[in-house]
Design an enzyme around this catalytic site. Structure first.
Site, PDB file in Angstrom:
ATOM      1  CD  GLU A  46      -2.944  -0.884  -0.105  1.00 11.70           C
ATOM      2  OE1 GLU A  46      -3.002   0.510  -0.617  1.00 11.70           O
ATOM      3  OE2 GLU A  46      -3.666  -1.665  -0.677  1.00 11.70           O
ATOM      4  CE1 TYR A 129      -6.859   3.318  -0.810  1.00  9.66           C
ATOM      5  CE2 TYR A 129      -4.440   3.464  -0.409  1.00  9.66           C
ATOM      6  CZ  TYR A 129      -5.585   2.879  -0.812  1.00  9.66           C
ATOM      7  OH  TYR A 129      -5.383   1.660  -1.666  1.00  9.66           O
ATOM      8  CG  ASP A 147      -8.032   4.105  -5.028  1.00 17.44           C
ATOM      9  OD1 ASP A 147      -9.107   4.033  -5.404  1.00 17.44           O
ATOM     10  OD2 ASP A 147      -7.083   3.448  -5.629  1.00 17.44           O
ATOM     11  CB  CYS A 209     -18.012   2.592 -21.365  1.00 22.49           C
ATOM     12  SG  CYS A 209     -17.595   4.156 -20.716  1.00 22.49           S
ATOM     13  CB  CYS A 212     -17.786  -0.891 -17.692  1.00 27.55           C
ATOM     14  SG  CYS A 212     -18.014  -0.394 -16.019  1.00 27.55           S
TER      15      CYS A 212
END
Length: 307
Positions: A46, A129, A147, A209, A212
């Site tokens: 992270e 976060y 995020d 898209c 998606c």
């Protein structure tokens, strides 16, 4: 614009199911997602992944975990070793903060990564976060992880806007909290799945898209894909202080020790400045900044990494 509160439970469930089913098929096989990855390995990933792409992090993460497989190992390392191992990940202050966090874990938590989000946030260099991500991904505690990728997916799919605001808003956090699945396991997997969707499909400049899983549910697509209120621009690099600082760090990393009077020649040898020629003010500012940040040490007429 619509908010999560306006989505029916059935609509939320359809959204969750679509993203989670997509993740089951398309999730990248990353070592820090493995069931046998330690909480320390998750935390290291992270920190390294902040503003740095996965492809650059993978080899550094593997080397790091082999060299320092637990916080105590890193806490005992020299700063010079840590900065050298950080290599070209950028933003090397992250390496110093990670070592400071490791030392704090040795002092406060028996050398282990704490599961409690509040204890995580109290560690050096760990913000909201990172604490939420480590709690969720390492310990299965369903903190809400938000995020840039998550923000973008929710802004488009729920609010119908092209891009989220430049800075995280309370409304975004409220929506992200409200959209978390009630089931603990499902919620933690949702955190990873929606982040992955933003990273791989719902990208900032060229969203795919047609690929998606939310295409038919996406408020942004339904609205005709309106232009965002602001146009994202990549961070400048050529000619910036970041570029010069990185070149100085590379020169010291390669040589181990660079005479003060030879630093410009050493930096030129790295070929990391391209055509940029720093002026005197930039040299002075960047060298002073590296010293102030604890990333360089000047002694006996030379620059080196701190011990």
């Amino acid at each position: 614009m619509p908010e999560v509160a306006e989505l029916t439970p059935a609509a939320q469930d359809r959204l969750h199911t679509a993203v989670l089913d997509w993740f089951d098929v398309h999730a990248r096989d990353l070592p820090w997602r493995s069931a046998d990855c330690s909480p320390w390995g998750v935390m290291v990933s992270e920190i390294m992944l902040q503003q740095t792409p996965v492809v650059r992090v993978l080899p550094r993460w593997r080397d790091w975990m082999q060299r320092w497989p637990c916080p105590a190992d890193l806490a005992e390392a020299s700063t010079a070793e840590v900065l050298t191992a950080w290599d070209r990940l950028g933003y090397p202050r992250r390496a110093l903060r990670l070592q400071q966090a490791a030392a704090a874990m040795v002092d406060r938590h028996g050398g282990k990564v704490p599961a409690d989000p509040a204890a995580l946030r109290a560690l050096p260099g760990v913000g909201e976060y990172t604490a939420a991500a480590v709690a969720s991904f390492a310990f299965g505690i369903p903190e809400t992880v938000v995020d840039t990728n998550v923000r973008r997916v929710l802004t488009r799919a729920v609010r119908g806007q092209g891009l989220p605001p430049k800075t995280l808003t309370r409304a975004e956090m409220r929506d992200a909290h409200a959209l978390m699945p009630a089931d603990r396991t499902r919620a933690n997997r949702w955190n990873a799945a929606v982040m992955e969707l933003g990273a791989l499909v719902c990208t900032a400049r060229s969203p795919r898209c047609d690929d998606c899983p939310l295409l038919e549910q996406c408020a942004w697509v339904s609205a005709g894909r309106p232009e965002p209120e602001h146009t994202p621009r990549g961070q400048d690099w050529a000619g910036t202080d970041r570029q010069l600082r990185g070149a100085v760090m590379a020169a010291v990393r390669e040589a181990g020790r660079v005479e003060v009077g030879a630093v410009r020649q050493a930096v030129a040898g790295t070929r990391r400045l391209g055509t940029h020629v720093p002026d005197e003010a930039q040299w002075t500012r960047c060298l002073a900044g590296l010293l102030d940040d604890g990333l360089l040490l000047e002694r006996d007429g030379a620059y080196s990494f701190p011990d």
